[in-house]
Enzyme design. Structure first.
Site, PDB file in Angstrom:
ATOM      1  N   SER A 123       7.851 -14.652  26.444  1.00  9.52           N
ATOM      2  CA  SER A 123       8.254 -13.856  27.614  1.00  9.52           C
ATOM      3  C   SER A 123       9.776 -13.855  27.775  1.00  9.52           C
ATOM      4  O   SER A 123      10.392 -12.820  28.059  1.00  9.52           O
ATOM      5  CB  SER A 123       7.648 -14.449  28.891  1.00  9.52           C
ATOM      6  OG  SER A 123       6.253 -14.327  28.887  1.00  9.52           O
TER       7      SER A 123
ATOM      8  N   GLN B  46       4.297  -8.547  34.374  1.00 13.03           N
ATOM      9  CA  GLN B  46       4.675  -7.319  33.672  1.00 13.03           C
ATOM     10  C   GLN B  46       4.837  -6.177  34.663  1.00 13.03           C
ATOM     11  O   GLN B  46       5.784  -5.394  34.567  1.00 13.03           O
ATOM     12  CB  GLN B  46       3.629  -6.999  32.601  1.00 13.03           C
ATOM     13  CG  GLN B  46       3.616  -8.068  31.513  1.00 13.03           C
ATOM     14  CD  GLN B  46       2.619  -7.798  30.412  1.00 13.03           C
ATOM     15  OE1 GLN B  46       1.832  -6.851  30.481  1.00 13.03           O
ATOM     16  NE2 GLN B  46       2.634  -8.633  29.392  1.00 13.03           N
TER      17      GLN B  46
ATOM     18  N   ASP C 221      -2.646 -17.101  30.165  1.00 13.43           N
ATOM     19  CA  ASP C 221      -2.708 -16.995  28.698  1.00 13.43           C
ATOM     20  C   ASP C 221      -3.335 -18.239  28.066  1.00 13.43           C
ATOM     21  O   ASP C 221      -3.680 -18.226  26.880  1.00 13.43           O
ATOM     22  CB  ASP C 221      -1.306 -16.796  28.114  1.00 13.43           C
ATOM     23  CG  ASP C 221      -0.735 -15.430  28.474  1.00 13.43           C
ATOM     24  OD1 ASP C 221      -1.523 -14.533  28.837  1.00 13.43           O
ATOM     25  OD2 ASP C 221       0.484 -15.257  28.395  1.00 13.43           O
TER      26      ASP C 221
HETATM   27  C1  S3P Z   1       3.761 -11.744  30.401  1.00 13.13           C
HETATM   28  C2  S3P Z   1       2.965 -11.712  31.515  1.00 13.13           C
HETATM   29  C3  S3P Z   1       1.520 -11.940  31.485  1.00 13.13           C
HETATM   30  C4  S3P Z   1       1.072 -12.613  30.202  1.00 13.13           C
HETATM   31  C5  S3P Z   1       1.707 -12.002  28.998  1.00 13.13           C
HETATM   32  C6  S3P Z   1       3.222 -12.085  29.075  1.00 13.13           C
HETATM   33  C7  S3P Z   1       5.198 -11.463  30.547  1.00 13.13           C
HETATM   34  O1  S3P Z   1       0.846 -10.709  31.602  1.00 13.13           O
HETATM   35  O2  S3P Z   1      -0.329 -12.563  30.088  1.00 13.13           O
HETATM   36  O3  S3P Z   1       1.278 -12.670  27.823  1.00 13.13           O
HETATM   37  O4  S3P Z   1       5.974 -11.762  29.620  1.00 13.13           O
HETATM   38  O5  S3P Z   1       5.589 -10.926  31.582  1.00 13.13           O
HETATM   39  P1  S3P Z   1       0.572 -10.041  33.034  1.00 13.13           P
HETATM   40  O6  S3P Z   1       1.862  -9.920  33.692  1.00 13.13           O
HETATM   41  O7  S3P Z   1      -0.020  -8.698  32.763  1.00 13.13           O
HETATM   42  O8  S3P Z   1      -0.387 -10.963  33.717  1.00 13.13           O
END
Ligand code: S3P
Length: 424
Positions: free
Chosen positions: A20, A166, A311
């Site tokens: 991330s 996200q 995750d």
């Molecule tokens: C992430 C947010 C998470 C996670 C993904 C990475 C990010 O998803 O599951 O592997 O880097 O912002 P969501 O924001 O859809 O929950």
């Protein structure tokens, strides 16, 4: 790949950079003025998709084994992409970049692999449209390919239905281009790497509980960033160390941001012996984790902790299968829209290994403690499924075969080598 039961795990492992945070370093570095220097960048396929996308928009990015150098061109320095932008398998690239592209003075089209083309994009299309953005799902199914026609944006207060970093990040990034303040309120606080890093780059951003506020800033400035090891990658070794009898492993330089550390909290509640050493608390917090084999017991996992371990739920399933008693996971319907439907896939293959597991609408119920046996697993193009079953195989009788095992290149290219190094 084929896997066998092992005797024990011993030794040290240094986890590659956080996925991330690596994505965000490239994105924000591209939008900043001047040089951004990134060390311990994750050379996983997802983060390389992000580099590729920004290169296609005119950003010079040098990728050397020691560091990434991003020659940022400022908030208004992106050029119309030379071709369709390929997001590969990366939901983070797709959703965050959409927030940036919504406010650009050009058109762009995003696509990705079979998995990304099934993942829900309305969750970002809706708030970005409320801001004045023009994003169309080319096939009308709310998924990629997406066509984005950049337009002037206005600030909104978005109340997100899902706790998703996200979604939050897409809106905050669009907020950099809006005509006034943008706020995002989430039902539960999701990972806050965007907030921490945008602030570090000079953005006018503040967080109050579950709400983040951003005021458009004329410029961001290039920075140096040392990326901590990814706790989501460390999770496989945490689990392996806890479930393989006699194990003792040191996992070095792991990010322990409280919005990501749910795996540590749950593993300890299950009876796991994990000691934090060498803790550092400037910027993104980090620590070394000393993990010792521990008899585990079942727990209930629900509510506000879910985004902090979303995750890690596949590997937590494996720990639960090895624990005495019942583990109940609730409020995790987001698992259905990850790289695969992680409720269905975990239930299918953990059952095939002899575990008593039932899928529910928003999680699973696992009666742990049954001996596991090897089986054939299909990764379903999902790196976390492949790594979870590689760990399960370490305690399963007989052979486990993982079809599509090379998908680990998405987030951890050296995973099998690092695991083999610890196996005695
Ligand atoms: C992430 C947010 C998470 C996670 C993904 C990475 C990010 O998803 O599951 O592997 O880097 O912002 P969501 O924001 O859809 O929950």
């Amino acid at each position: 790949m084929k896997f066998q039961k092992v005797n024990t795990l011993k030794g040290e492992v240094t986890i590659p950079g956080d996925k991330s945070i690596s994505h965000r370093a490239v994105m924000f570095g591209s939008l900043a003025e001047g040089l951004t220097e990134v060390t311990n960048f994750l050379q996983g396929a997802d983060c390389l998709s992000t580099i590729d996308a920004f290169r296609k928009m005119g950003i010079e990015i040098e990728n050397t084994p020691e560091k990434i150098l991003i020659h940022g061109r400022g908030l208004h320095g992106l050029q119309a992409p030379s071709s369709i932008l390929d997001m590969g398998n990366s939901g983070t690239t797709t959703r965050l970049i959409s927030g940036i592209l919504a406010g650009q003075p050009f058109e762009s089209t995003l696509t990705g692999d079979a998995s990304i083309q099934k993942r829900p994009m309305r969750r970002i299309m809706e708030p970005l449209s409320m801001m004045g953005g023009n994003i169309v799902s080319v096939n009308g199914n709310g998924c990629a390919p997406l066509h984005i026609t950049g337009s002037p944006l206005h600030g909104i207060h978005y109340h997100s239905k899902v706790a998703s970093a996200q979604v939050k990040s897409a809106v905050l990034l669009a907020g950099l281009y809006a005509d006034g303040e943008t706020l995002v309120t989430e039902p539960t606080l999701s990972r806050n790497h965007t907030e921490i890093m945008l602030r570090y780059f000079g953005a006018d951003l503040r967080s109050e509980g579950k709400t983040a506020h951003i005021i458009p800033e004329p410029h961001l400035e290039g920075r140096k960033i040392d990326i901590p090891g990814d706790i989501s990658s460390a999770a496989y070794f945490i689990a392996a160390g806890l479930i393989v009898p006699g194990s003792e492993i040191l996992i070095k330089n792991v990010g322990i941001n409280p919005t990501r550390d749910g795996i540590l909290r749950v593993a300890r509640e299950m009876g796991g012996n994990i000691t934090l050493l060498n803790e550092k608390h400037d910027g993104e917090p980090t620590a070394d984790l000393l993990v010792k084999y521990s008899p585990l017991h079942g727990v209930t996992i629900e509510g506000d902790i879910i985004p902090a371990l979303i995750d890690e739920l596949p590997i937590i399933n494996i720990m639960a299968a090895c624990a005495d008693g019942t583990t109940i996971i609730r409020n995790a319907s987001e698992l259905k829209v990850k790289e695969s439907n992680r409720i269905d896939v975990m239930v299918q293959y953990l059952s095939a290994m002899g575990c008593d597991i039932t899928g529910t609408e928003d999680g699973m119920i696992i009666q742990g403690g049954q001996p596991l046996h090897g089986t054939e697993v299909d990764s379903h193009l999902d790196h976390r499924i492949a790594m979870s079953f590689a760990v399960a195989s370490l305690v399963a009788e007989g052979k486990t075969e993982i079809e599509g095992s090379d998908v680990v290149t998405i987030s951890y290219p050296d995973f099998y080598a690092d695991l083999a190094h610890l196996c005695q």
